[in-house]
Write an enzyme that holds these catalytic residues in place. Structure first.
Site, PDB file in Angstrom:
ATOM      1  CG  ASN A  63      47.901 -36.819   1.639  1.00 39.34           C
ATOM      2  OD1 ASN A  63      47.022 -37.507   2.156  1.00 39.34           O
ATOM      3  ND2 ASN A  63      47.769 -35.516   1.492  1.00 39.34           N
ATOM      4  CD  GLU A  76      48.498 -40.422  -5.908  1.00 38.98           C
ATOM      5  OE1 GLU A  76      48.952 -39.977  -4.822  1.00 38.98           O
ATOM      6  OE2 GLU A  76      47.794 -39.750  -6.673  1.00 38.98           O
TER       7      GLU A  76
HETATM    8  N1  THU Z   1      48.509 -35.322  -3.052  1.00 38.63           N
HETATM    9  C1  THU Z   1      48.503 -36.685  -3.127  1.00 38.63           C
HETATM   10  O1  THU Z   1      48.685 -37.384  -2.110  1.00 38.63           O
HETATM   11  N2  THU Z   1      48.262 -37.254  -4.326  1.00 38.63           N
HETATM   12  C2  THU Z   1      47.992 -36.567  -5.470  1.00 38.63           C
HETATM   13  O2  THU Z   1      47.829 -37.167  -6.520  1.00 38.63           O
HETATM   14  C3  THU Z   1      47.868 -35.115  -5.434  1.00 38.63           C
HETATM   15  C4  THU Z   1      48.328 -34.461  -4.195  1.00 38.63           C
HETATM   16  C5  THU Z   1      48.746 -34.698  -1.745  1.00 38.63           C
HETATM   17  C6  THU Z   1      50.051 -33.994  -1.592  1.00 38.63           C
HETATM   18  C7  THU Z   1      49.749 -33.000  -0.501  1.00 38.63           C
HETATM   19  O3  THU Z   1      49.901 -33.650   0.758  1.00 38.63           O
HETATM   20  C8  THU Z   1      48.263 -32.691  -0.690  1.00 38.63           C
HETATM   21  O4  THU Z   1      47.746 -33.726  -1.500  1.00 38.63           O
HETATM   22  C9  THU Z   1      47.993 -31.348  -1.349  1.00 38.63           C
HETATM   23  O5  THU Z   1      48.687 -31.219  -2.527  1.00 38.63           O
END
Ligand code: THU
Length: 165
Positions: A63, A76
């Site tokens: 992320n 993802e």
């Molecule tokens: N996040 C992801 O990368 N994947 C997920 O499936 C859930 C949430 C990230 C987005 C944000 O940067 C952090 O987790 C908190 O929501």
């Protein structure tokens, strides 16, 4: 009288992840490593995703957050966008996801958010192939055979075309 419809699905839960094959184990390790590389200064919730393509190629992403919060992207979608834009004909087979907070890898892993489910489902529809999802916790892995299981009654391109009589 309305009729009752039921949607349910089954998934496998491995309390001994070593029972998974070596390719899946490699993917899970890559997702955990990718989580460690996340840029998540705002939530401090670091997510890694690793994708296995049909050719055997392994890609990973994490992320990437932004001061303008909605401009951030989940792990993802980072890895799927990279795969689709570079190897559109090398179809994704398996996606492993791992998450960590300041205490380390989360025990139960993390399940993809609604936006990501929609994007994974679109990719399943584009390729006509299921994408297996491995939710990787510290010592436990849940295996879901297709993203459609996580997104029943999904909106898709079929909804954009007029209904045929
Ligand atoms: N996040 C992801 O990368 N994947 C997920 O499936 C859930 C949430 C990230 C987005 C944000 O940067 C952090 O987790 C908190 O929501």
């Amino acid at each position: 009288m309305p009729t009752t419809k039921n949607i349910s699905f089954t998934y496998l839960e491995y309390d001994m992840p070593e029972e998974l094959g070596p390719e899946d184990q490699e993917l899970i390790s890559a997702a955990k490593v990718a989580a460690g590389k996340a840029y998540a200064p705002y939530s401090r919730f670091r997510v890694g995703a690793a994708l296995r393509l049909e050719s055997g190629k392994l890609l990973s992403g994490s992320n990437v957050e932004n001061a303008a919060f909605p401009s951030g992207i989940c792990a993802e979608r980072t890895v799927l966008s990279y795969a689709i834009s570079n190897w559109p004909d090398d179809h994704p087979l398996t996606l492993a996801i791992a998450a960590m907070n300041e205490e380390g890898i989360r025990d139960n892993g993390v399940s993809p958010c609604g936006n990501c489910r929609q994007v994974i489902a679109e990719e399943e529809m584009r390729t006509g192939k299921h994408i297996r999802i491995l939710l990787a916790g510290a010592d436990r892995v849940r295996v879901i055979e297709s993203c459609s299981n996580l997104l029943p009654l999904q909106f898709s391109k079929k909804d954009l075309t007029p209904d045929h009589p």
